[in-house]
Design an enzyme around this catalytic site. Structure first.
Site, PDB file in Angstrom:
ATOM      1  N   GLU A 240      13.158   3.409  14.447  1.00  0.00           N
ATOM      2  CA  GLU A 240      12.382   4.397  15.218  1.00  0.00           C
ATOM      3  C   GLU A 240      11.221   3.770  16.001  1.00  0.00           C
ATOM      4  O   GLU A 240      10.788   4.341  17.011  1.00  0.00           O
ATOM      5  CB  GLU A 240      11.844   5.500  14.300  1.00  0.00           C
TER       6      GLU A 240
ATOM      7  N   ARG B 170      11.332   7.414   4.808  1.00  0.00           N
ATOM      8  CA  ARG B 170      11.301   6.290   5.740  1.00  0.00           C
ATOM      9  C   ARG B 170      12.741   5.976   6.152  1.00  0.00           C
ATOM     10  O   ARG B 170      13.651   5.993   5.311  1.00  0.00           O
ATOM     11  CB  ARG B 170      10.677   5.044   5.090  1.00  0.00           C
TER      12      ARG B 170
ATOM     13  N   HIS C 111       9.737  11.926  13.278  1.00  0.00           N
ATOM     14  CA  HIS C 111       8.689  11.610  12.307  1.00  0.00           C
ATOM     15  C   HIS C 111       7.519  12.599  12.389  1.00  0.00           C
ATOM     16  O   HIS C 111       6.367  12.198  12.568  1.00  0.00           O
ATOM     17  CB  HIS C 111       8.208  10.167  12.500  1.00  0.00           C
TER      18      HIS C 111
HETATM   19  N1  NAD Z   1       7.929  11.767   7.355  1.00  0.00           N
HETATM   20  C1  NAD Z   1       6.608  11.778   7.156  1.00  0.00           C
HETATM   21  O1  NAD Z   1       5.856  12.247   8.004  1.00  0.00           O
HETATM   22  C2  NAD Z   1       6.038  11.211   5.866  1.00  0.00           C
HETATM   23  C3  NAD Z   1       4.699  11.514   5.562  1.00  0.00           C
HETATM   24  C4  NAD Z   1       4.154  11.045   4.350  1.00  0.00           C
HETATM   25  C5  NAD Z   1       4.896  10.268   3.486  1.00  0.00           C
HETATM   26  N2  NAD Z   1       6.175   9.964   3.829  1.00  0.00           N
HETATM   27  C6  NAD Z   1       6.979   9.112   2.919  1.00  0.00           C
HETATM   28  O2  NAD Z   1       7.102   9.756   1.671  1.00  0.00           O
HETATM   29  C7  NAD Z   1       7.030   8.769   0.647  1.00  0.00           C
HETATM   30  C8  NAD Z   1       6.659   9.409  -0.672  1.00  0.00           C
HETATM   31  O3  NAD Z   1       5.315   9.865  -0.600  1.00  0.00           O
HETATM   32  P1  NAD Z   1       4.573  10.434  -1.906  1.00  0.00           P
HETATM   33  O4  NAD Z   1       3.216  10.826  -1.459  1.00  0.00           O
HETATM   34  O5  NAD Z   1       5.427  11.423  -2.620  1.00  0.00           O
HETATM   35  O6  NAD Z   1       4.480   9.094  -2.774  1.00  0.00           O
HETATM   36  P2  NAD Z   1       4.329   8.988  -4.357  1.00  0.00           P
HETATM   37  O7  NAD Z   1       3.840   7.609  -4.605  1.00  0.00           O
HETATM   38  O8  NAD Z   1       3.582  10.144  -4.910  1.00  0.00           O
HETATM   39  O9  NAD Z   1       5.845   9.113  -4.878  1.00  0.00           O
HETATM   40  C9  NAD Z   1       6.789   8.104  -4.705  1.00  0.00           C
HETATM   41  C10 NAD Z   1       7.714   8.137  -5.913  1.00  0.00           C
HETATM   42  O10 NAD Z   1       8.720   7.136  -5.732  1.00  0.00           O
HETATM   43  C11 NAD Z   1       8.909   6.479  -6.976  1.00  0.00           C
HETATM   44  N3  NAD Z   1       9.414   5.136  -6.755  1.00  0.00           N
HETATM   45  C12 NAD Z   1       8.752   4.071  -6.252  1.00  0.00           C
HETATM   46  N4  NAD Z   1       9.552   3.014  -6.206  1.00  0.00           N
HETATM   47  C13 NAD Z   1      10.749   3.399  -6.700  1.00  0.00           C
HETATM   48  C14 NAD Z   1      11.986   2.724  -6.924  1.00  0.00           C
HETATM   49  N5  NAD Z   1      12.126   1.433  -6.620  1.00  0.00           N
HETATM   50  N6  NAD Z   1      12.999   3.425  -7.454  1.00  0.00           N
HETATM   51  C15 NAD Z   1      12.842   4.733  -7.779  1.00  0.00           C
HETATM   52  N7  NAD Z   1      11.691   5.426  -7.591  1.00  0.00           N
HETATM   53  C16 NAD Z   1      10.667   4.757  -7.063  1.00  0.00           C
HETATM   54  C17 NAD Z   1       7.543   6.466  -7.630  1.00  0.00           C
HETATM   55  O11 NAD Z   1       7.644   6.298  -9.050  1.00  0.00           O
HETATM   56  C18 NAD Z   1       6.998   7.837  -7.236  1.00  0.00           C
HETATM   57  O12 NAD Z   1       7.305   8.824  -8.200  1.00  0.00           O
HETATM   58  C19 NAD Z   1       6.002   7.763   1.213  1.00  0.00           C
HETATM   59  O13 NAD Z   1       6.155   6.492   0.653  1.00  0.00           O
HETATM   60  C20 NAD Z   1       6.305   7.767   2.691  1.00  0.00           C
HETATM   61  O14 NAD Z   1       7.266   6.745   2.973  1.00  0.00           O
HETATM   62  C21 NAD Z   1       6.763  10.412   4.990  1.00  0.00           C
END
Ligand code: NAD
Length: 331
Positions: free
Chosen positions: A262, A233, A294
């Site tokens: 964005e 993000r 994105h």
């Molecule tokens: N660019 C894109 O098209 C796109 C698409 C999907 C997801 N995303 C982004 O990717 C992110 C991750 O997705 P995911 O499926 O791997 O999620 P997920 O929940 O599996 O993993 C997120 C990780 O972040 C960790 N985390 C949460 N808060 C934290 C903090 N304060 N400090 C440290 N670590 C922390 C969690 O423990 C977890 O391991 C989503 O939240 C989304 O913003 C982007």
């Protein structure tokens, strides 16, 4: 019942119509859900929104006043939705908690490799029949260090690819992922990860604690020749601070699929307009920066899964069932 879906891309429309066909009527709009477009939803009990929808208090209040009771968000991240307001208004909000993490992880790698090996510059040159190599030198990733901030589903998929390249793995997360540890990932604090990594990739969600996770101090802690990739993000990176570092000639490459401002730009054709966002305009001028709009999630496989989960979320709502995708009401 007829469902109103906002922010539907042309490729996505047939998938949505097909997935809903045995269940509900669906009307697809290409406009994004925001304060200007929310009145269109009057009379629709269920509204589906996309990643760049702005579901803040005024939008949610407009939707509620028009009779909307359920929002089916077609993304994993939900930082764009004011859940407290939605709950106060008695709405149900569901997201897609799981879809192909490979779509995003593979795209993060696409950015990392493209900036490392100067692919865009090389392709532009060969189109011009300029076959010189000056300025195209990259670096082997084998034996170098990948730092993964956020080792959940996408971070793990990213780390597996890094492991395949023969990279040393460092991780930072509030919770350690045993699958990453099995790959040999060493969990360290953020400062150590930033100081030792040749490639830093962001995979934490955007929340108050992670807003500007990569701020001026974090950027200064990184190696001068590091690669930074953000496919999570935009708000995770202080873009103005990044521009300041890039002006100093730092970093081998920066790949950004997301940008903190964005909304109102990404997914839209702005090619004939004067861009008012000076930070973005400056960002895209650096030869070592690659910005995409994105698109990391945008694979056929991920879209099919997102749409299927959205249909399930709608059917769960109409049947009064709860699932792990429901964000509010809290159970
Ligand atoms: N660019 C894109 O098209 C796109 C698409 C999907 C997801 N995303 C982004 O990717 C992110 C991750 O997705 P995911 O499926 O791997 O999620 P997920 O929940 O599996 O993993 C997120 C990780 O972040 C960790 N985390 C949460 N808060 C934290 C903090 N304060 N400090 C440290 N670590 C922390 C969690 O423990 C977890 O391991 C989503 O939240 C989304 O913003 C982007």
């Amino acid at each position: 019942m007829e469902i109103l879906a906002f922010g539907v891309q042309a490729d996505e429309k047939p998938l949505i119509e097909h997935a809903f066909q045995d269940h509900h009527e669906v009307r697809c709009l290409d406009v994004f859900l925001n304060e200007d477009t929310a009145p269109i939803a009057a009379g629709y009990e269920i509204v589906s929104s996309s990643v760049n929808a702005e579901l803040d208090a005024p939008v949610l209040e407009t939707l509620a006043a028009g009779g909307t009771r359920m929002i089916a968000q077609r993304s994993t991240g939900f930082n764009n939705i004011d859940l407290r307001v939605a709950e106060r208004l008695g709405m149900t909000v569901a997201r897609v908690s799981y879809y192909s993490p490979y779509a995003v992880a593979e795209f993060a790698w696409t950015l990392a490799l493209a900036v490392n090996r100067r692919i865009v510059r090389a392709a532009t040159r060969t189109r011009d029949f300029d076959f010189r190599l000056d300025g195209l030198m990259g670096r082997d990733l084998h034996g170098r260090t990948a730092g993964v901030l956020g080792t959940g589903k996408i971070g793990e998929a990213f780390a597996r690819i890094a492991h395949g390249f023969g990279m040393r793995l460092l991780g930072w997360d509030v919770a350690e992922n045993p699958a990453c540890a099995e790959l040999g990932m060493r969990y360290v604090d953020k400062d150590q990860l930033l100081a030792e990594s040749d490639l830093v990739s962001l995979h934490v969600p955007l929340m108050p604690q992670t807003q500007h996770l990569i701020d001026a101090a974090a950027l200064k802690a990184m190696k001068d020749d590091a690669i930074l990739v953000n496919s999570s993000r935009g708000g995770l990176v202080d873009t103005a601070a990044l521009v300041a570092e890039l002006r100093e000639g730092r970093f081998t490459g920066v790949g950004l699929d997301v940008y903190e401002s964005e909304a109102g730009l990404f997914f839209l054709d702005k090619s004939l307009e004067a861009i008012e966002d000076d930070t973005l305009a400056r960002l895209v001028t650096f030869p070592n920066v690659l910005v995409t709009s994105h698109q990391a999630y945008y694979t056929e496989d991920a879209l099919r899964q997102i749409v299927a989960a959205t249909v399930r979320n709608v059917l769960d709502y109409t049947a009064g069932r709860r699932s792990e995708n429901v964000l509010v009401p809290h159970s």
